[in-house]
Design an enzyme around this catalytic site. Structure first.
Site, PDB file in Angstrom:
ATOM      1  N   CYS A   1     -54.704   5.895  51.349  1.00 37.79           N
ATOM      2  CA  CYS A   1     -56.049   5.628  51.823  1.00 37.79           C
ATOM      3  C   CYS A   1     -56.304   6.463  53.056  1.00 37.79           C
ATOM      4  CB  CYS A   1     -56.217   4.141  52.143  1.00 37.79           C
ATOM      5  SG  CYS A   1     -55.170   3.557  53.487  1.00 37.79           S
TER       6      CYS A   1
ATOM      7  N   ARG B   1     -59.419   2.574  50.552  1.00 34.31           N
ATOM      8  CA  ARG B   1     -58.255   2.496  49.678  1.00 34.31           C
ATOM      9  C   ARG B   1     -58.405   3.336  48.412  1.00 34.31           C
ATOM     10  NH1 ARG B   1     -55.644  -2.281  45.928  1.00 34.31           N
ATOM     11  NH2 ARG B   1     -53.594  -1.317  45.775  1.00 34.31           N
ATOM     12  N   LEU B   2     -57.378   4.122  48.138  1.00 41.39           N
ATOM     13  CA  LEU B   2     -57.167   4.748  46.836  1.00 41.39           C
ATOM     14  C   LEU B   2     -56.016   3.987  46.195  1.00 41.39           C
ATOM     15  CD1 LEU B   2     -57.723   7.057  44.798  1.00 41.39           C
ATOM     16  CD2 LEU B   2     -56.011   8.409  46.030  1.00 41.39           C
TER      17      LEU B   2
ATOM     18  N   ILE C   1     -53.023   2.930  44.203  1.00 38.51           N
ATOM     19  CA  ILE C   1     -51.920   3.626  43.528  1.00 38.51           C
ATOM     20  C   ILE C   1     -50.861   2.638  43.067  1.00 38.51           C
ATOM     21  CG2 ILE C   1     -50.111   5.364  43.779  1.00 38.51           C
ATOM     22  CD1 ILE C   1     -52.862   6.593  43.932  1.00 38.51           C
TER      23      ILE C   1
ATOM     24  N   ASN D   1     -51.834   4.393  55.696  1.00 40.31           N
ATOM     25  CA  ASN D   1     -52.142   5.481  54.757  1.00 40.31           C
ATOM     26  C   ASN D   1     -50.835   6.102  54.303  1.00 40.31           C
ATOM     27  OD1 ASN D   1     -53.066   7.776  53.426  1.00 40.31           O
ATOM     28  ND2 ASN D   1     -53.483   8.895  55.317  1.00 40.31           N
ATOM     29  N   GLY D   2     -50.583   6.110  52.999  1.00 43.62           N
ATOM     30  CA  GLY D   2     -49.386   6.759  52.496  1.00 43.62           C
ATOM     31  C   GLY D   2     -48.627   5.924  51.487  1.00 43.62           C
ATOM     32  N   GLU D   3     -47.344   6.221  51.373  1.00 40.46           N
ATOM     33  CA  GLU D   3     -46.453   5.499  50.461  1.00 40.46           C
ATOM     34  C   GLU D   3     -45.105   5.290  51.147  1.00 40.46           C
ATOM     35  OE1 GLU D   3     -47.593   4.405  47.699  1.00 40.46           O
ATOM     36  OE2 GLU D   3     -49.289   5.709  47.200  1.00 40.46           O
TER      37      GLU D   3
ATOM     38  N   ASP E   1     -46.121  -1.898  48.671  1.00 44.84           N
ATOM     39  CA  ASP E   1     -45.318  -1.386  49.780  1.00 44.84           C
ATOM     40  C   ASP E   1     -45.892  -1.689  51.159  1.00 44.84           C
ATOM     41  OD1 ASP E   1     -47.481   0.282  49.332  1.00 44.84           O
ATOM     42  OD2 ASP E   1     -46.395   2.134  49.750  1.00 44.84           O
TER      43      ASP E   1
END
Length: 636
Positions: free
Chosen positions: A2, A48-49, A51, A73-75, A98
């Site tokens: 995001c 938010r995107l 995933i 933001n991230g993984e 996560d």
């Protein structure tokens, strides 16, 4: 994945509309949802995107009591292991993704939790009892994070435009940032082109507590420890580590694929995907009609060898019409030509997938750039020559006719000898620096030159000092701290997120980085062969034709376009009247550069394009428009 943004104050509640506005300008980063948290002292926002954990993965996330709030933001690729450890310690979770491990890790370990994360991330965490905002980024800066202090508040965002949307900057330009952009085609953390907007450096953290700011570093490239074992054992360890990183980064609840350039890095990732995935991978390649700029034939070979679902396009659009879309994203400008094909391949991939793996980081970790080999040749054949002779060779190279293609003997000899004429501490930048001291003295007006001083050269020298025991190791570590996080990664982040595509980088997995930094330099560049140990590790898993080919790079024929369709725009942006508005640049010198370029005497495309990018950025972002942003309460 995001975008995040927010404001910290000295006690008052930031207006919801202001935080909302910061999120609105980055909807492209997160078209699937939005989350806000507004409380005394802080406003957190995110787009938010989706995933992972599509149903319960909304943000902000919190601990059990709600006293710690996080936007992220991230993984986090090791979140399952972290979650299991936290559950064993008594923590309870509401979601299965996560992001929720972050507030619980903070509860358990404080700020030290950051070093336990393996992933790409930018995090904003609000500790309500301590009235403290914590900002942090991943080790090498895969995900961006900007901040400013203005009107007694702290503003932050995944993009500079978030801060501008909240009137969080005076928009005064930064002379150091301008000099860095023209020298490197990017700026180095914490510098941006705004005086009061800063990049949070990779591997670092920042806290704001009632107006008091503290900063620290939780990771920097460690000094290498000697590795034991034979070359064959080391190659197998490397193969297993890279393959396991790819396996970790295939976790997704949405369609996933890979960028495939046909170069060694992306080809290895695709081969590893085929080995660990139960599904046929999707791959994406773009090329140009000019064969010297296209690698499609090699991508086709890898796709056929790995039996992927391959998508390829020869790019023939009107690139000038794409320029507004590119400039819109470059609120922190990058003058690297490859922003254009990066945007276009991201658009193509997004038609089919939401996540794409890419090979970024392989060149820096394993010695893949021309400059590493060029430096070895220079140190043995040119650097020992007296400076007057080197200068004479450089002058001779300047009269050699230029090749119209991407590469040519004259082009490469010129760059090589220009690099050899640089001060010793700069020579490793021979093919990554585009403004010499001589050109700087002629390009800048005296007042601006005095403002800039020697800061850029001092930056390079500081990054090289103590970076390793041998020359190649120092160069690689310098590029890990400069070129990778300030050019390569933000370019990919900006252009992929412009299309709402998540780009992942398995080479920058913690385990791969740790192993690569410990591999001796002589196994990375050996006998003039770059990435020697990486190629050794994947022998038999890719065609020899791919493993043995040189590096091409992802670029476009800007030098030809500036003499064609882009020529009127160049003259408009770099006209004497336009340059006179700020009084920074010498218009006569720039006019002579344009004449040299148009006559084919000298390829000036890098400097001319960087100047064009600066003026496009200035017109869009540095000139303050009438703002309708809601005034932020300062608590005074």
């Amino acid at each position: 994945m995001c975008g995040i943004a927010g404001i910290a104050t000295r006690g008052s509640k930031p207006p919801r509309e202001l935080v909302q506005g910061m999120c609105d300008v980055m909807v492209h980063r997160g078209p699937d949802g939005e989350g806000l948290h507004i409380a005394p002292g802080v406003g957190l926002g995110m787009r938010r995107l989706a995933i992972i954990d599509l149903t319960t993965g909304d943000q902000p996330v919190s601990n059990e009591s709600g006293t710690i709030k996080v936007v992220f933001n991230g993984e986090i690729y090791n979140y399952r292991e972290l979650r299991a450890d936290l559950v064993a310690k008594g923590h309870t979770f509401r979601s299965v993704g996560d992001s929720e491990v972050i507030p619980h890790l903070y509860e358990e370990y404080g700020v030290d939790f950051i070093s336990r994360l393996n992933g790409m991330f930018a995090i904003a965490l609000w500790d309500a009892p301590k009235r403290r905002l914590l900002l942090t980024r991943d080790r090498v800066g895969i995900k961006p994070l900007y901040y400013s202090q203005h009107r007694g508040n702290l503003y932050f965002g995944s993009e500079v435009k978030c801060i501008l949307a909240a009137d969080g900057s005076t928009r005064q330009t930064n002379p150091t940032g301008i000099d860095q952009l023209l020298t490197f085609e990017y700026t180095a953390s914490p510098v941006t082109l705004f005086k009061d907007v800063h990049k949070l450096p990779p591997g670092s953290w920042l806290t704001w507590t009632e107006g008091e700011v503290r900063q620290g570093t939780y990771w920097s490239p460690p000094q290498p420890q000697p590795l034991k074992g034979t070359v064959a054992e080391l190659a197998e360890q490397l193969r297993a580590t890279v393959t396991e990183a790819v396996r970790r980064q295939l976790v997704s609840d949405v369609p996933l694929g890979a960028f495939l350039s046909g170069g060694i890095d992306s080809s290895i990732l695709v081969a590893a995907m085929c080995e660990v995935s139960s599904q046929q991978p999707m791959t994406f390649s773009v090329g140009f009609s000019d064969a010297t700029y296209s690698e499609l034939q090699y991508a086709d070979i890898v796709a056929a060898h790995c039996n992927t679902q391959h998508h390829r396009e020869v790019l023939t659009p009107d690139y000038l019409s794409t320029l507004p879309d590119v400039v819109k994203q470059l609120d922190q400008p990058i003058a690297d030509f490859s922003v254009f094909p990066t945007l276009l391949v991201s658009r193509m991939a997004r038609k089919h997938v939401t996540v794409a793996l890419g090979g970024d980081g392989g060149d820096e970790l394993f010695g893949g750039y021309d400059t590493y080999v060029a430096d070895q040749y220079a140190s043995s054949s040119v650097d020992w020559l007296p400076l007057p002779i080197r200068a004479a060779l450089e002058r001779l190279a300047r009269v050699m006719p230029l090749d119209s293609g991407k590469r040519g003997i004259a082009n490469q000899v010129r760059r090589f000898l220009e690099g050899a004429a640089l001060p010793a501490q700069w020579q490793h930048m021979r093919w990554a620096m585009f403004l010499s001291n001589d050109a700087r003295a002629r390009l800048y007006k005296p007042e601006f030159r005095a403002q800039v001083g020697e800061q850029t050269g001092q930056l390079v020298s500081a990054l090289l000092e103590g970076a390793g025991t041998d020359r190649l190791t120092r160069q690689i570590r310098c590029d890990m701290r400069l070129y990778l996080p300030e050019n390569i990664l933000p370019k990919v982040d900006l252009m992929s997120m412009a299309t709402s595509l998540e780009a992942r980088v398995p080479y920058l997995d913690n385990d791969v980085i740790d192993l690569a930094l410990a591999i001796p330099a002589h196994l990375k560049v050996r006998g003039g062969v770059r990435k020697w140990i990486l190629k050794k590790a994947f022998e038999g898993r890719l065609p020899q034709q791919i493993l043995s080919r040189g590096k091409e790079g992802f670029s476009m024929p800007m030098k030809n376009w500036l003499n064609g369709a882009w020529n009127p725009l160049m003259h408009e942006l770099l006209s004497e009247s336009n340059l006179a508005e700020e009084g920074i640049f010498d218009a006569r010198y720039i006019a002579s550069m344009m004449r040299q370029h148009e006559a084919g005497i000298q390829n000036q495309s890098h400097t001319l394009w960087a100047l064009m990018v600066y003026h496009l950025w200035r017109d869009r972002y540095a000139r303050r428009a009438t703002s309708n942003a809601v005034a932020v309460c300062t608590g005074t």
